[in-house]
Design a protein around this motif. Sequence first.
Motif, PDB file in Angstrom:
ATOM      1  N   LYS A  91      65.767   4.902 -10.449  1.00 16.48           N
ATOM      2  CA  LYS A  91      64.578   4.250 -10.995  1.00 16.48           C
ATOM      3  C   LYS A  91      64.137   3.114 -10.085  1.00 16.48           C
ATOM      4  N   ILE A  92      62.876   2.734 -10.172  1.00 16.30           N
ATOM      5  CA  ILE A  92      62.299   1.694  -9.324  1.00 16.30           C
ATOM      6  C   ILE A  92      63.052   0.366  -9.457  1.00 16.30           C
ATOM      7  N   GLU A  93      63.590   0.093 -10.635  1.00 21.84           N
ATOM      8  CA  GLU A  93      64.340  -1.146 -10.841  1.00 21.84           C
ATOM      9  C   GLU A  93      65.574  -1.219  -9.940  1.00 21.84           C
ATOM     10  N   VAL A  94      66.189  -0.072  -9.694  1.00 21.18           N
ATOM     11  CA  VAL A  94      67.355  -0.020  -8.808  1.00 21.18           C
ATOM     12  C   VAL A  94      66.922  -0.344  -7.379  1.00 21.18           C
ATOM     13  N   TYR A  95      65.780   0.176  -6.971  1.00 22.45           N
ATOM     14  CA  TYR A  95      65.249  -0.128  -5.638  1.00 22.45           C
ATOM     15  C   TYR A  95      64.987  -1.625  -5.493  1.00 22.45           C
ATOM     16  N   ARG A  96      64.443  -2.232  -6.516  1.00 22.23           N
ATOM     17  CA  ARG A  96      64.185  -3.678  -6.466  1.00 22.23           C
ATOM     18  C   ARG A  96      65.493  -4.463  -6.350  1.00 22.23           C
ATOM     19  N   LYS A  97      66.503  -4.045  -7.098  1.00 22.98           N
ATOM     20  CA  LYS A  97      67.800  -4.723  -7.052  1.00 22.98           C
ATOM     21  C   LYS A  97      68.405  -4.604  -5.648  1.00 22.98           C
ATOM     22  N   ILE A  98      68.362  -3.415  -5.069  1.00 19.77           N
ATOM     23  CA  ILE A  98      68.891  -3.194  -3.713  1.00 19.77           C
ATOM     24  C   ILE A  98      68.076  -4.003  -2.705  1.00 19.77           C
ATOM     25  N   ARG A  99      66.754  -4.002  -2.859  1.00 23.57           N
ATOM     26  CA  ARG A  99      65.879  -4.788  -1.972  1.00 23.57           C
ATOM     27  C   ARG A  99      66.287  -6.253  -1.986  1.00 23.57           C
ATOM     28  N   ASP A 100      66.469  -6.804  -3.179  1.00 22.23           N
ATOM     29  CA  ASP A 100      66.818  -8.215  -3.307  1.00 22.23           C
ATOM     30  C   ASP A 100      68.207  -8.500  -2.724  1.00 22.23           C
ATOM     31  N   GLU A 101      69.117  -7.566  -2.895  1.00 24.85           N
ATOM     32  CA  GLU A 101      70.459  -7.705  -2.324  1.00 24.85           C
ATOM     33  C   GLU A 101      70.387  -7.714  -0.790  1.00 24.85           C
ATOM     34  N   ILE A 102      69.581  -6.843  -0.228  1.00 25.59           N
ATOM     35  CA  ILE A 102      69.425  -6.785   1.235  1.00 25.59           C
ATOM     36  C   ILE A 102      68.799  -8.072   1.751  1.00 25.59           C
ATOM     37  N   LYS A 103      67.807  -8.586   1.053  1.00 22.81           N
ATOM     38  CA  LYS A 103      67.174  -9.838   1.479  1.00 22.81           C
ATOM     39  C   LYS A 103      68.197 -10.962   1.551  1.00 22.81           C
ATOM     40  N   ILE A 104      69.027 -11.074   0.535  1.00 19.61           N
ATOM     41  CA  ILE A 104      70.063 -12.108   0.512  1.00 19.61           C
ATOM     42  C   ILE A 104      71.024 -11.923   1.682  1.00 19.61           C
ATOM     43  N   LYS A 105      71.423 -10.689   1.949  1.00 16.29           N
ATOM     44  CA  LYS A 105      72.343 -10.406   3.058  1.00 16.29           C
ATOM     45  C   LYS A 105      71.728 -10.809   4.397  1.00 16.29           C
ATOM     46  N   VAL A 106      70.450 -10.509   4.598  1.00 15.71           N
ATOM     47  CA  VAL A 106      69.770 -10.882   5.847  1.00 15.71           C
ATOM     48  C   VAL A 106      69.720 -12.402   5.971  1.00 15.71           C
ATOM     49  N   GLU A 107      69.377 -13.081   4.883  1.00 16.98           N
ATOM     50  CA  GLU A 107      69.337 -14.550   4.909  1.00 16.98           C
ATOM     51  C   GLU A 107      70.717 -15.136   5.216  1.00 16.98           C
ATOM     52  N   GLU A 108      71.759 -14.581   4.607  1.00 13.27           N
ATOM     53  CA  GLU A 108      73.123 -15.055   4.868  1.00 13.27           C
ATOM     54  C   GLU A 108      73.518 -14.825   6.316  1.00 13.27           C
ATOM     55  N   LEU A 109      73.139 -13.685   6.868  1.00 13.02           N
ATOM     56  CA  LEU A 109      73.438 -13.383   8.263  1.00 13.02           C
ATOM     57  C   LEU A 109      72.784 -14.404   9.186  1.00 13.02           C
ATOM     58  N   LEU A 110      71.544 -14.744   8.903  1.00 10.34           N
ATOM     59  CA  LEU A 110      70.832 -15.718   9.734  1.00 10.34           C
ATOM     60  C   LEU A 110      71.477 -17.108   9.687  1.00 10.34           C
ATOM     61  N   LYS A 111      72.083 -17.444   8.568  1.00  7.55           N
ATOM     62  CA  LYS A 111      72.730 -18.742   8.410  1.00  7.55           C
ATOM     63  C   LYS A 111      74.165 -18.753   8.932  1.00  7.55           C
TER      64      LYS A 111
END
Length: 112
Positions: free
Chosen positions: A88-108
């Motif tokens: 479902k689209i909600e799962v895609y949003r959850k994965i999207r948000d998880e990836i965003k956090i991971k990218v931000e953590e990597l940059l820091k």
Amino acid sequence: MAESFARSFGLNAYSAGVEKTEEIDEKIVEVMTELGLKVKERPETILELTKKIGNIDILVTMGCIGSCPIVPAKKYIAWNIKDPAGKKIEVYRKIRDEIKIKVEELLKSEIY
């Protein structure tokens, strides 16, 4: 999704898959568009990408442990992120948000 986030933060980033596909999942396009971000029109395989760009500084894999091809990189990082395909689209949003956090953590992190 990770490439889109990384590029939005000003990085020179690329994304690729293990297997060849002809188009991006429409739900990925939808959830990234919700944030005003674009994704590639046709995904490349990791082997196509390495032939095109050459050296890779940081290679981040997502859920392909055991099936990822071996490609040279200075640093390898494995993110155990589930593939939302067919969910479902909600799962895609959850994965999207998880990836965003991971990218931000990597940059820091000290790695970057």
